[in-house]
Design an enzyme around this catalytic site. Structure first.
Site, PDB file in Angstrom:
ATOM      1  N   CYS A 147       0.841  -1.200   0.000  1.00 22.20           N
ATOM      2  CA  CYS A 147       0.000   0.000   0.000  1.00 22.20           C
ATOM      3  C   CYS A 147       0.881   1.256   0.000  1.00 22.20           C
ATOM      4  CB  CYS A 147      -0.997  -0.036   1.147  1.00 22.20           C
ATOM      5  SG  CYS A 147      -2.386   1.129   0.911  1.00 22.20           S
ATOM      6  N   HIS A 206      -3.601  -5.232   0.285  1.00 22.05           N
ATOM      7  CA  HIS A 206      -3.137  -5.643   1.612  1.00 22.05           C
ATOM      8  C   HIS A 206      -3.229  -7.162   1.774  1.00 22.05           C
ATOM      9  CE1 HIS A 206      -2.568  -1.816   3.774  1.00 22.05           C
ATOM     10  NE2 HIS A 206      -3.559  -1.352   3.030  1.00 22.05           N
ATOM     11  N   GLU A 219      -1.628  -8.764   3.919  1.00 19.64           N
ATOM     12  CA  GLU A 219      -1.298  -9.057   5.316  1.00 19.64           C
ATOM     13  C   GLU A 219      -2.432  -8.776   6.295  1.00 19.64           C
ATOM     14  OE1 GLU A 219      -1.181  -4.662   5.687  1.00 19.64           O
ATOM     15  OE2 GLU A 219      -1.079  -6.134   4.087  1.00 19.64           O
TER      16      GLU A 219
END
Length: 230
Positions: free
Chosen positions: A87, A170, A172
């Site tokens: 990001c 994202h 994660e």
């Protein structure tokens, strides 16, 4: 050289549980560094993960700590340290490698987002093809000559150059991370007309698939042989 994976955070409590699970499964030491809080980055990192955050690269170009962070990241990439930007991290990587971080022209991209690999081959191409959480309105212009590895219907989503891999989405983030995001930004998001309750419900429903996607992409990145980072 430190044998640690350095995780650069731009908020106090980043959602890095899935990253750390992948690191721990491989016996890879790691350390979170809060550069915005004045913490010092080490010399010669083994590998680097640059996380997201609420700021914009182009708003921080006169901020000495942020500039120092970007210079450190560029040096790590030049030294061949595998570096994953997520990001805001992807936008930082674009900036330091000769591209740019810019305001997006397609509005806020948020929630569960369909990401599709392009025809450009990369060892992680298949791992970039799927549904991932997104939350951004800035985007990147990749460095000159770099091919886009993945896109959504609004923005470019991934590219690589040398030892750097950048992803706008994202891989994660877990539902806990989205709860934290809503706790920080919820009133502003609701005022902008976003259904944050639905966003969280979608993330919770997708959690098993999202965790598997994190393993494929983050774990796959950790498993890439050194010769891949060229």
């Amino acid at each position: 050289m430190t044998d640690e994976t350095i995780i650069i955070s731009h908020i106090d409590t980043p959602d890095v549980a899935w990253i750390i699970e992948e690191l721990d499964a491989r016996g890879m030491p790691h350390r979170i560094v809060h550069t915005f809080g004045g913490e010092t980055l080490p010399d010669d990192p083994q590998r680097v993960v640059v996380l997201g955050g609420p700021t914009s690269v182009y708003d921080e170009l006169d901020d000495p700590p942020f500039v120092a962070e970007m210079e450190w990241i560029r040096a790590a990439i030049d030294a061949g340290a595998p570096t994953l930007g997520i990001c805001l991290g992807s936008q930082i990587l674009a900036h330091v490698l000769g591209g740019a971080a810019v305001p997006g022209t397609q509005g806020l991209e948020y929630g569960q987002t369909q990401v599709r690999r392009t025809d450009v081959e990369h060892p992680l191409s298949d791992a970039m093809d799927g549904t991932f959480f997104s939350f951004h309105s800035d985007t990147f212009e990749p460095p000159p000559g770099v091919d886009i590895l993945a896109t959504s219907d609004r923005y470019p989503q991934a590219w690589s150059l040398g030892s750097a891999l950048a992803v706008q989405f994202h891989p994660e983030i877990s539902p806990d991370g989205i709860r934290d995001l809503i706790a920080r930004e919820g009133p502003k998001l609701r005022a902008a007309g976003l259904d944050v309750d639905a966003m969280l419900a979608d993330a919770e429903a997708a959690a098993p698939t999202s965790r598997a996607a994190a393993a494929a992409l983050i774990g796959g990145w950790l498993d890439l042989p050194p010769s891949t980072h060229r």
